[in-house]
Scaffold this motif. Structure first.
Motif, mmCIF file in Angstrom:
data_model
loop_
_atom_site.group_PDB
_atom_site.id
_atom_site.type_symbol
_atom_site.label_atom_id
_atom_site.label_comp_id
_atom_site.label_asym_id
_atom_site.label_seq_id
_atom_site.Cartn_x
_atom_site.Cartn_y
_atom_site.Cartn_z
ATOM 1 N N GLY A 118 0.778 -1.221 0.000
ATOM 2 C CA GLY A 118 0.000 0.000 0.000
ATOM 3 C C GLY A 118 0.816 1.280 0.000
ATOM 4 N N THR A 119 0.092 2.403 -0.075
ATOM 5 C CA THR A 119 0.693 3.731 -0.055
ATOM 6 C C THR A 119 0.543 4.398 1.306
ATOM 7 N N ASN A 120 0.037 3.655 2.281
ATOM 8 C CA ASN A 120 -0.181 4.193 3.619
ATOM 9 C C ASN A 120 0.872 3.720 4.612
ATOM 10 N N GLY A 121 2.019 3.279 4.100
ATOM 11 C CA GLY A 121 3.097 2.843 4.973
ATOM 12 C C GLY A 121 3.017 1.398 5.394
ATOM 13 N N THR A 155 6.036 -2.026 8.096
ATOM 14 C CA THR A 155 5.419 -0.717 8.285
ATOM 15 C C THR A 155 6.531 0.318 8.177
ATOM 16 N N SER A 157 7.437 4.727 8.145
ATOM 17 C CA SER A 157 7.050 6.121 8.345
ATOM 18 C C SER A 157 8.254 6.985 8.025
ATOM 19 N N ASN A 230 5.463 17.018 1.080
ATOM 20 C CA ASN A 230 4.761 15.727 0.935
ATOM 21 C C ASN A 230 5.532 14.772 0.017
ATOM 22 N N GLU A 232 7.213 11.567 -1.395
ATOM 23 C CA GLU A 232 6.908 10.142 -1.269
ATOM 24 C C GLU A 232 8.180 9.330 -1.056
ATOM 25 N N THR A 249 5.005 5.543 1.539
ATOM 26 C CA THR A 249 4.411 6.492 2.467
ATOM 27 C C THR A 249 4.773 7.889 2.041
ATOM 28 N N THR A 250 4.185 8.878 2.717
ATOM 29 C CA THR A 250 4.453 10.279 2.452
ATOM 30 C C THR A 250 5.158 10.895 3.647
ATOM 31 N N GLU A 252 6.265 13.223 6.573
ATOM 32 C CA GLU A 252 5.705 14.262 7.417
ATOM 33 C C GLU A 252 6.705 15.418 7.446
#
Length: 254
Positions: A118-121, A155, A157, A230, A232, A249-250, A252
């Motif tokens: 996924g793209t959500n980490g 995972t 971040s 932002n 990636e 992920t993107t 922070e």
């Protein structure tokens, strides 16, 4: 530029075939030894055979998932299991053997597989199979039902700090096997530039990857101007079992 993902299914198929050959050889040695030990208790022989088949089943699922996760066909799992089923049923020399498998179909699995990058980490490569083994000889029978679930997930971040005209980027990576912290054999970190192109962070002179020895990794690197909000980040990982998984992920911005 981010390297394009290659289809290494041929190479991985060779590795999987070697793994399966090793499993089969191990079982054949076991069968030969047990068939000669007629003085042993039949129940001990049957239980020992079941233990070997369980181990062989798990190794086969691991090899198949490694193949599939790096470009192999999804049918690899089913095809390998069919060959394993035929082998097990024809190589129990002390009686009759009935062996079967069922690919897990409950959501989020399909045909025994769950591969989600996924793209959500979060990224996961997983295979789950239910097995049934029944052994019958002159002293009785033994039935064993068991499941094999092989899962590698990560995972990630990331943070990006703009200081003195450069980005200080930190990427935290956590690796798991079957839900427990695990080690990676190889980790590659990519970042996007202002035009949306991917670059391998490991090629930067300032790139550092810290391994904490407990399944946690920290990648640090510096990217020059212009400022990118932002940004990636993508992480590709091979665990110690050669199972591949990736996640995006993107950053922070801090």
């Amino acid at each position: 530029m981010r390297r394009l993902r290659r289809n290494n299914s041929g190479q991985v198929l060779i590795l999987a075939a070697l793994a399966i050959a090793f499993i089969i050889s191990s079982v054949m040695v076991y069968v030969y030894q047990t068939s000669r030990s007629l003085s042993m208790e039949r129940s001990s022989i049957m239980n020992g055979f079941v233990r070997n088949i369980k181990l062989g089943s798990r190794n086969l699922v691991i090899g198949s998932l490694a193949n599939i996760s790096w470009g192999g066909s999804n049918e690899t799992l089913s095809n390998n299991l069919q060959r394993w089923e035929s082998f097990v049923e024809s190589h129990y020399y002390l009686g009759e053997s009935a062996f079967s498998f069922e690919l897990y179909e409950d959501s989020p699995y399909s045909s025994g597989l769950r591969i989600l990058w996924g793209t959500n980490g979060f990224g996961v490569s997983s295979a789950k199979v239910d097995f049934s083994l029944n052994l019958t000889d002159e002293s009785g029978d033994l039935t064993a039902r068991y499941s094999v679930n092989v899962t590698t997930h990560i995972t990630i971040s990331a943070t990006s700090q703009w200081i003195s005209g450069v980005h200080l980027i930190n990427v935290t990576i956590n690796v798991f096997n079957e839900g427990s912290p695990a080690l990676c054999k190889n980790i590659t970190v990519y970042y996007k530039d202002e035009w949306g192109n991917w670059h391998n962070a490991g090629l930067l002179n300032n790139y550092i990857l810290e391994d904490y020895g407990n399944g946690t990794y920290l990648a640090r690197f510096i990217v020059g101007p212009p400022r990118v909000y932002n940004r990636e980040i993508q992480v590709e990982c091979f665990d110690q079992r050669e199972i591949y998984v990736e996640a995006t992920t993107t950053c922070e911005d801090i």
